[in-house]
Design a protein around this motif. Structure first.
Motif, PDB file in Angstrom:
ATOM      1  N   PRO A   4       0.814  -1.219   0.000  1.00 54.99           N
ATOM      2  CA  PRO A   4       0.000   0.000   0.000  1.00 54.99           C
ATOM      3  C   PRO A   4       0.846   1.267   0.000  1.00 54.99           C
ATOM      4  CG  PRO A   4      -0.742  -1.556   1.680  1.00 54.99           C
ATOM      5  CD  PRO A   4       0.569  -2.065   1.180  1.00 54.99           C
ATOM      6  N   LEU A   5       0.289   2.308  -0.563  1.00 57.41           N
ATOM      7  CA  LEU A   5       0.848   3.643  -0.404  1.00 57.41           C
ATOM      8  C   LEU A   5       0.303   4.183   0.907  1.00 57.41           C
ATOM      9  CD1 LEU A   5       2.457   5.953  -1.934  1.00 57.41           C
ATOM     10  CD2 LEU A   5       0.199   6.894  -2.464  1.00 57.41           C
ATOM     11  N   ARG A   6       1.201   4.501   1.842  1.00 60.25           N
ATOM     12  CA  ARG A   6       0.790   4.882   3.193  1.00 60.25           C
ATOM     13  C   ARG A   6       0.786   6.408   3.326  1.00 60.25           C
ATOM     14  NH1 ARG A   6       5.500   1.499   5.918  1.00 60.25           N
ATOM     15  NH2 ARG A   6       6.537   2.796   4.328  1.00 60.25           N
ATOM     16  N   VAL A   7      -0.357   6.928   3.793  1.00 53.90           N
ATOM     17  CA  VAL A   7      -0.616   8.367   3.755  1.00 53.90           C
ATOM     18  C   VAL A   7      -0.820   8.910   5.158  1.00 53.90           C
ATOM     19  CG1 VAL A   7      -2.185  10.155   2.891  1.00 53.90           C
ATOM     20  CG2 VAL A   7      -1.687   8.131   1.484  1.00 53.90           C
ATOM     21  N   ALA A   8      -0.213  10.063   5.424  1.00 54.84           N
ATOM     22  CA  ALA A   8      -0.495  10.840   6.633  1.00 54.84           C
ATOM     23  C   ALA A   8      -1.247  12.091   6.228  1.00 54.84           C
ATOM     24  CB  ALA A   8       0.794  11.202   7.365  1.00 54.84           C
ATOM     25  N   LEU A   9      -2.291  12.433   6.970  1.00 54.38           N
ATOM     26  CA  LEU A   9      -3.195  13.512   6.596  1.00 54.38           C
ATOM     27  C   LEU A   9      -3.208  14.585   7.675  1.00 54.38           C
ATOM     28  CD1 LEU A   9      -5.433  14.573   4.683  1.00 54.38           C
ATOM     29  CD2 LEU A   9      -7.039  13.111   5.909  1.00 54.38           C
ATOM     30  N   ALA A  10      -2.840  15.809   7.309  1.00 52.76           N
ATOM     31  CA  ALA A  10      -2.851  16.948   8.230  1.00 52.76           C
ATOM     32  C   ALA A  10      -3.998  17.867   7.872  1.00 52.76           C
ATOM     33  CB  ALA A  10      -1.527  17.703   8.163  1.00 52.76           C
ATOM     34  N   GLY A  11      -4.922  18.056   8.813  1.00 54.02           N
ATOM     35  CA  GLY A  11      -6.082  18.890   8.559  1.00 54.02           C
ATOM     36  C   GLY A  11      -7.304  18.043   8.314  1.00 54.02           C
ATOM     37  N   LEU A  12      -8.272  18.129   9.223  1.00 56.65           N
ATOM     38  CA  LEU A  12      -9.468  17.286   9.140  1.00 56.65           C
ATOM     39  C   LEU A  12     -10.724  18.141   9.089  1.00 56.65           C
ATOM     40  CD1 LEU A  12      -8.426  14.459  11.623  1.00 56.65           C
ATOM     41  CD2 LEU A  12      -8.632  14.286   9.140  1.00 56.65           C
ATOM     42  N   GLY A  13     -10.663  19.196   8.299  1.00 56.61           N
ATOM     43  CA  GLY A  13     -11.855  19.988   8.046  1.00 56.61           C
ATOM     44  C   GLY A  13     -12.726  19.300   7.004  1.00 56.61           C
ATOM     45  N   THR A  14     -13.489  20.101   6.287  1.00 55.65           N
ATOM     46  CA  THR A  14     -14.402  19.544   5.285  1.00 55.65           C
ATOM     47  C   THR A  14     -13.669  18.710   4.251  1.00 55.65           C
ATOM     48  OG1 THR A  14     -15.874  21.441   5.571  1.00 55.65           O
ATOM     49  CG2 THR A  14     -16.132  20.155   3.557  1.00 55.65           C
ATOM     50  N   VAL A  15     -12.546  19.212   3.755  1.00 53.41           N
ATOM     51  CA  VAL A  15     -11.824  18.498   2.705  1.00 53.41           C
ATOM     52  C   VAL A  15     -11.118  17.271   3.272  1.00 53.41           C
ATOM     53  CG1 VAL A  15     -10.005  18.662   0.971  1.00 53.41           C
ATOM     54  CG2 VAL A  15     -11.559  20.581   1.327  1.00 53.41           C
ATOM     55  N   GLY A  16     -10.478  17.412   4.439  1.00 53.89           N
ATOM     56  CA  GLY A  16      -9.785  16.271   5.035  1.00 53.89           C
ATOM     57  C   GLY A  16     -10.726  15.112   5.295  1.00 53.89           C
ATOM     58  N   ALA A  17     -11.891  15.415   5.873  1.00 53.59           N
ATOM     59  CA  ALA A  17     -12.886  14.363   6.095  1.00 53.59           C
ATOM     60  C   ALA A  17     -13.365  13.803   4.763  1.00 53.59           C
ATOM     61  CB  ALA A  17     -14.058  14.920   6.896  1.00 53.59           C
ATOM     62  N   GLY A  18     -13.445  14.658   3.738  1.00 54.37           N
ATOM     63  CA  GLY A  18     -13.852  14.198   2.421  1.00 54.37           C
ATOM     64  C   GLY A  18     -12.852  13.236   1.806  1.00 54.37           C
ATOM     65  N   VAL A  19     -11.575  13.464   2.035  1.00 52.94           N
ATOM     66  CA  VAL A  19     -10.548  12.546   1.525  1.00 52.94           C
ATOM     67  C   VAL A  19     -10.726  11.158   2.142  1.00 52.94           C
ATOM     68  CG1 VAL A  19      -8.070  12.042   1.547  1.00 52.94           C
ATOM     69  CG2 VAL A  19      -8.874  14.338   0.965  1.00 52.94           C
ATOM     70  N   ILE A  20     -10.946  11.120   3.457  1.00 50.24           N
ATOM     71  CA  ILE A  20     -11.145   9.827   4.134  1.00 50.24           C
ATOM     72  C   ILE A  20     -12.397   9.142   3.596  1.00 50.24           C
ATOM     73  CG2 ILE A  20     -11.610   8.717   6.357  1.00 50.24           C
ATOM     74  CD1 ILE A  20      -9.974  10.997   7.661  1.00 50.24           C
ATOM     75  N   ALA A  21     -13.486   9.893   3.473  1.00 53.54           N
ATOM     76  CA  ALA A  21     -14.741   9.316   2.982  1.00 53.54           C
ATOM     77  C   ALA A  21     -14.593   8.796   1.556  1.00 53.54           C
ATOM     78  CB  ALA A  21     -15.856  10.349   3.065  1.00 53.54           C
ATOM     79  N   LEU A  22     -13.871   9.523   0.716  1.00 56.28           N
ATOM     80  CA  LEU A  22     -13.688   9.105  -0.669  1.00 56.28           C
ATOM     81  C   LEU A  22     -12.866   7.821  -0.763  1.00 56.28           C
ATOM     82  CD1 LEU A  22     -13.823   9.441  -3.702  1.00 56.28           C
ATOM     83  CD2 LEU A  22     -12.016  11.154  -3.567  1.00 56.28           C
ATOM     84  N   ILE A  23     -11.794   7.752  -0.015  1.00 59.91           N
ATOM     85  CA  ILE A  23     -10.970   6.539  -0.034  1.00 59.91           C
ATOM     86  C   ILE A  23     -11.764   5.345   0.495  1.00 59.91           C
ATOM     87  CG2 ILE A  23      -8.931   5.443   0.993  1.00 59.91           C
ATOM     88  CD1 ILE A  23      -7.515   8.146   0.772  1.00 59.91           C
ATOM     89  N   ASP A  24     -12.564   5.569   1.528  1.00 62.60           N
ATOM     90  CA  ASP A  24     -13.411   4.485   2.051  1.00 62.60           C
ATOM     91  C   ASP A  24     -14.424   4.018   1.007  1.00 62.60           C
ATOM     92  OD1 ASP A  24     -12.140   4.457   4.487  1.00 62.60           O
ATOM     93  OD2 ASP A  24     -13.679   5.627   5.537  1.00 62.60           O
ATOM     94  N   ALA A  25     -15.067   4.974   0.332  1.00 61.17           N
ATOM     95  CA  ALA A  25     -16.149   4.627  -0.601  1.00 61.17           C
ATOM     96  C   ALA A  25     -15.639   3.952  -1.871  1.00 61.17           C
ATOM     97  CB  ALA A  25     -16.929   5.888  -0.960  1.00 61.17           C
ATOM     98  N   ASN A  26     -14.477   4.379  -2.363  1.00 59.65           N
ATOM     99  CA  ASN A  26     -13.974   3.886  -3.651  1.00 59.65           C
ATOM    100  C   ASN A  26     -12.685   3.089  -3.507  1.00 59.65           C
ATOM    101  OD1 ASN A  26     -16.127   5.257  -4.754  1.00 59.65           O
ATOM    102  ND2 ASN A  26     -14.918   6.922  -5.612  1.00 59.65           N
TER     103      ASN A  26
END
Length: 435
Positions: A4-26
């Motif tokens: 896997p490509l391992r990712v660290a995410l800084a910032g969990l506003g609208t976009v940060g939460a959207g990144v997590i949701a998108l990776i989960d969904a697709n």
């Protein structure tokens, strides 16, 4: 399948939460397209207790965002904090310095520090990607960097700020004034509580400077962008533009001039414009963005779509992660930083265009003659002049459209009128888009 490509995410506003949701969904689709899974392993934000609508318990939480770049189990750091300096820049330097790939949606940081960060990424053979920084989910960065790479681009321009476009198109549809529409936009969440960054044109200017560098192979030069926002536009301007066959839009435009011409160099400006109804930008409404690029072989390219929001911006972030997973690590600005040219700013004075001018004047004899004389003495030819409506102060509104001529002549005419007791406020100057 590969690791896997391992990712660290800084910032969990609208976009940060959207990144997590998108990776989960697709997740499965992304893995097939990337050639390996993409997994978030660590996150950081200011408020650990806030409910963001996604499960964060599966990720390592770090209170110190800088520490994300120091973890051995991280390949890529994604920065969604924002701000030209401060924690975002510290994290960018730390992540690249630790040999991590770096993805950001931070147009302000790129406009001010992008060249140094890109040079560091090149030195370490790491990716520095920022598709989400300009026009949200519209793939304009990839389009210019890759799709139009074989072309000599001469002009790039467009509607680069959704807040301004929402305000202007709502003023148009409802006949309302700026202040009322801004207040409604803030209530609906389209505009920030402090909207200056958007409505004063700074956000659009950051994006324009990035597009100019990509389009023309020039070094980033945000300070050379001339900026005028939309605060001074009133309902009468919108109505007059409609009557003339135009719509008002805040347009960022960058173009190069031929060597040896009187305007040689790189011209960059963000300014309200009258856009003719036949032009695609006139039909970009609401919070949408649109970018037009013109190449010598491909012709005119139009990129249009949602320029902000959780879904579009997260889509652009994850697209960058997929590129990195595939091993696509090319230079951030389409060519190595050392190959980017420092282009001098092109002066605006000799640019030829038509102009819309609006004056708030004292309602008394001789005022129109005074305006006409100033135009005559500055060699500005008037195409049409209309006196219509009243100001709250009891004065009159005068609007005129000029024939095509050098911008310096219009500036001279306005300078001649500066301080005149006939004028009740600052004149409004909008360029008429003719591209």
């Amino acid at each position: 399948m590969a690791q896997p490509l391992r990712v660290a995410l800084a910032g969990l506003g609208t976009v940060g939460a959207g990144v997590i949701a998108l990776i989960d969904a697709n997740r499965d689709l992304i893995a097939r397209r990337a050639g390996r899974p993409i997994e978030i392993v660590a996150v950081s934000a200011r408020d650990r207790a806030r409910d963001r609508g996604v499960d964060l318990t599966r990720f390592a939480w770090l209170d110190d965002t800088r520490a994300l770049g120091q973890r051995d189990d991280v390949d890529v750091v994604v920065e969604l904090i924002g701000g030209a300096d401060g924690p975002a820049l510290t994290l960018a330097r730390e992540a690249l310095g630790q040999g991590k790939h770096f993805v950001t949606a931070n147009k302000a940081m790129i406009a001010h520090h992008g060249l140094a960060l890109a040079a560091e990424a090149e030195r370490l053979q790491r990716a520095f990607k920022y598709e989400a920084a300009v026009a949200g989910g519209i793939p304009v960065i990839k389009g210019l960097r890759e799709g139009a790479a074989a072309n000599a681009l001469t002009r790039v321009y467009g509607i680069l700020n959704g807040t301004c476009n929402y305000i202007l198109s709502t003023m148009e549809s409802e006949g309302a004034d700026f202040a009322a529409v801004l207040a409604e936009a803030q209530r609906l969440g389209y505009a920030e509580a402090d909207p200056g960054f958007d409505i004063d044109g700074v956000d659009a200017a950051h994006k324009l400077s990035i597009l100019a560098s990509l389009a023309f192979g020039s070094r980033l030069d945000f300070e050379a962008v001339a900026i005028t926002g939309i605060r001074q536009i009133i309902a009468a301007d919108i109505a007059q533009a409609q009557a003339l066959g135009y719509r008002v839009r805040l347009v960022g435009i960058a173009e190069t001039s031929p060597e040896g011409s009187s305007t040689a160099g790189l011209f960059q400006r963000v300014h309200p414009c009258l856009v003719p109804l036949h032009h695609p930008l006139a039909h970009v409404a609401g919070s949408l963005n649109a970018v037009v690029a013109e190449g010598n072989f491909v012709g005119r390219l139009l990129f249009e779509g949602r320029g902000a929001g959780a879904g579009p911006t997260a889509s652009a972030v994850v697209a960058d992660l997929i590129d990195i997973a595939r091993g696509e690590l090319g230079p951030a600005f389409a060519m190595p930083v050392a190959a980017l040219e420092a282009q001098p700013p092109a002066p605006a004075g000799e640019r030829r265009a038509r102009a819309y001018l609006r004056f708030s004047v004292a309602d008394r004899p001789g005022v129109l003659a005074e305006i006409a004389a100033a135009m005559r003495d500055a060699n500005v030819s008037i195409e049409s002049l209309i006196q219509r409506g009243q100001t709250p102060e009891g004065g009159a509104l005068v609007a005129l459209v000029t024939h095509e001529g050098p911008e310096r002549c219009v500036a001279d005419a306005l300078a001649r009128l500066d301080g005149s007791p006939s004028l009740l406020g600052q004149p409004m100057w909008m360029h008429i888009l003719d591209v």
